[in-house]
Design an enzyme around this catalytic site. Structure first.
Site, mmCIF file in Angstrom:
data_model
loop_
_atom_site.group_PDB
_atom_site.id
_atom_site.type_symbol
_atom_site.label_atom_id
_atom_site.label_comp_id
_atom_site.label_asym_id
_atom_site.label_seq_id
_atom_site.Cartn_x
_atom_site.Cartn_y
_atom_site.Cartn_z
ATOM 1 N N ARG A 1 5.569 -10.558 -2.257
ATOM 2 C CA ARG A 1 5.137 -11.239 -3.570
ATOM 3 C C ARG A 1 5.341 -9.355 -4.968
ATOM 4 O O ARG A 1 5.253 -9.524 -5.568
ATOM 5 C CB ARG A 1 3.765 -11.779 -3.607
ATOM 6 C CG ARG A 1 3.744 -12.707 -2.950
ATOM 7 C CD ARG A 1 4.001 -13.591 -3.579
ATOM 8 N NE ARG A 1 4.131 -15.259 -2.656
ATOM 9 C CZ ARG A 1 4.870 -16.312 -2.892
ATOM 10 N NH1 ARG A 1 5.932 -16.200 -4.175
ATOM 11 N NH2 ARG A 1 4.438 -17.756 -2.611
ATOM 12 N N GLU B 1 8.296 -18.665 -14.943
ATOM 13 C CA GLU B 1 8.669 -18.088 -14.135
ATOM 14 C C GLU B 1 8.782 -16.940 -14.548
ATOM 15 O O GLU B 1 9.766 -16.543 -15.468
ATOM 16 C CB GLU B 1 9.912 -17.929 -12.566
ATOM 17 C CG GLU B 1 9.470 -17.036 -11.657
ATOM 18 C CD GLU B 1 10.788 -16.898 -10.516
ATOM 19 O OE1 GLU B 1 11.241 -18.240 -10.054
ATOM 20 O OE2 GLU B 1 11.720 -15.895 -10.268
ATOM 21 N N ARG C 1 20.845 -16.316 3.376
ATOM 22 C CA ARG C 1 19.938 -15.048 3.432
ATOM 23 C C ARG C 1 19.479 -14.718 4.472
ATOM 24 O O ARG C 1 19.387 -13.542 5.004
ATOM 25 C CB ARG C 1 19.604 -15.002 1.635
ATOM 26 C CG ARG C 1 17.913 -13.756 1.239
ATOM 27 C CD ARG C 1 17.818 -14.554 0.174
ATOM 28 N NE ARG C 1 17.316 -15.382 0.248
ATOM 29 C CZ ARG C 1 15.825 -14.861 -0.998
ATOM 30 N NH1 ARG C 1 15.697 -14.146 -1.496
ATOM 31 N NH2 ARG C 1 15.443 -16.493 -1.167
HETATM 32 C C1 3EB Z 1 8.364 -18.937 -5.465
HETATM 33 O O1 3EB Z 1 6.697 -18.283 -5.617
HETATM 34 C C2 3EB Z 1 8.917 -19.511 -6.363
HETATM 35 O O2 3EB Z 1 13.813 -16.629 -3.286
HETATM 36 O O3 3EB Z 1 13.548 -14.613 -4.016
HETATM 37 C C3 3EB Z 1 9.727 -16.329 -6.266
HETATM 38 C C4 3EB Z 1 10.666 -14.996 -6.486
HETATM 39 C C5 3EB Z 1 10.409 -17.373 -5.820
HETATM 40 C C6 3EB Z 1 11.703 -15.261 -5.379
HETATM 41 C C7 3EB Z 1 13.540 -15.928 -3.754
HETATM 42 C C8 3EB Z 1 12.006 -17.173 -5.125
HETATM 43 C C9 3EB Z 1 12.106 -16.008 -4.887
HETATM 44 O O4 3EB Z 1 8.600 -19.683 -4.338
HETATM 45 C C10 3EB Z 1 10.482 -18.984 -6.963
#
Ligand code: 3EB
Length: 306
Positions: free
Chosen positions: A186, A297, A120
């Site tokens: 985020r 999650e 990615r």
């Molecule tokens: C984290 O906060 C949890 O790899 O696209 C959350 C949202 C998480 C997206 C991604 C991974 C991804 O790291 C995991």
């Protein structure tokens, strides 16, 4: 642009997580308000897409095999995604849903999720896309049957990336979590309609700094996740006059173990109120989370007037 949520039998759900009831979930669809004449659809490599002149929704699936192949397949899938964006007029990626088969399994000595992150990030760099600050919102979950599937929304306006001061940005995670960092912000803030802004909050979990907290305690993980979601909303509020409220946002709850639903729901109800529309309308999906010590999650999206 409207999100319709529930359970749809007509959608293609190959490679999707399952609803807790057990069916693969085509759990959300995006409805365009644009007239039919404004809409175009097509296929570019792995990606099928629909463009209504403002918003583009796309999906791609790819069967995965060995580790090096998985990295290459992920890179190829994302290369097609970026080619669609380029062809349609340099659109901006807003939100990506990534569903990986056996996300925590080892392939050729490296976890599936970590192979995925390598492919990615490389595709973002190859396409000249922002792989660090300015990356789209995203989630990445695992299922046990079917292909790697990636779904995305893109638009004609660049999203404003939002980070969480309680968490290290995922694109700056130390290499102990994998040779290449995950590529997402985020949250992403964007205007999908005049006078309105939409906040896409990425998959959010019980991580503070870059560490997992409360391993083995799903209730405490849920409470920590809520603190992270509230922190992301507070960061967004510093960027816009729109006011977002978790109680009225669309929530998707991913559980590693369906038996944890009651415990998670109790924590959400205590915080948001049992009658909160966001909680009543939440989608509950059974999926593996990208770290083996994470049990839950949550992602959230919602619109508010500016
Ligand atoms: C984290 O906060 C949890 O790899 O696209 C959350 C949202 C998480 C997206 C991604 C991974 C991804 O790291 C995991």
């Amino acid at each position: 642009m409207l999100a319709e949520r529930g359970h749809f039998d007509d959608g293609r759900a190959a490679g999707a997580p399952r609803l807790l009831a057990g069916e693969p979930a085509c759990a959300e669809r995006w409805l365009s308000e644009a007239p039919a004449a404004a809409r175009t659809e097509g296929r570019t490599g792995h990606v099928s897409w629909h463009d209504d002149g403002r918003w583009l929704h796309g999906s791609a699936c790819i069967e995965v095999s060995g580790g090096a192949r998985l990295r290459e397949d992920t890179r190829a899938l994302y290369a097609d995604l970026f080619e669609v964006l380029r062809q349609r007029g340099d659109l901006h990626l807003l939100k990506v849903w990534n569903y990986l088969p056996h996300i925590n399994a080892e392939l050729d000595g490296l976890e599936v999720y970590r192979h995925f992150n390598i492919g990615r990030q490389q595709a973002f760099l190859d396409a000249g896309q922002r792989a660090f600050e300015g990356a789209p919102a995203a989630c990445a979950l695992g299922h046990h049957e079917g292909p790697l599937s990636v779904h995305f929304l893109a638009g004609r306006q660049a999203p404003r990336p939002i980070e969480n001061p309680r968490q290290v940005s995922a694109y700056h995670y130390p290499s102990s979590y994998g040779p290449r960092s995950p590529t997402f912000s985020r949250a992403a803030l964007v205007s999908l309609a005049p006078g309105e802004e939409t906040l896409f909050i990425s998959g959010t979990a019980s991580i503070v700094g870059h560490r997992t907290l409360h391993a083995g305690d799903v209730g405490a993980q849920t409470a920590e996740t809520l603190r992270n979601l509230e922190a992301v909303i507070a960061s967004a509020h510093a960027q816009t006059s729109a006011r977002f409220d978790l109680r009225t946002m669309d929530l998707t709850v991913y559980l590693r173990d369906p038996a944890d639903r009651a415990a998670v729901e109790a924590v959400l109800a205590a915080s948001l109120g049992a009658d909160a529309p966001g909680l009543r309308g939440a989608l509950w999906l059974h999926a593996d989370i990208c770290r083996t010590d994470l049990l839950v999650e949550i992602e959230a999206q919602g619109s508010a007037p500016t």
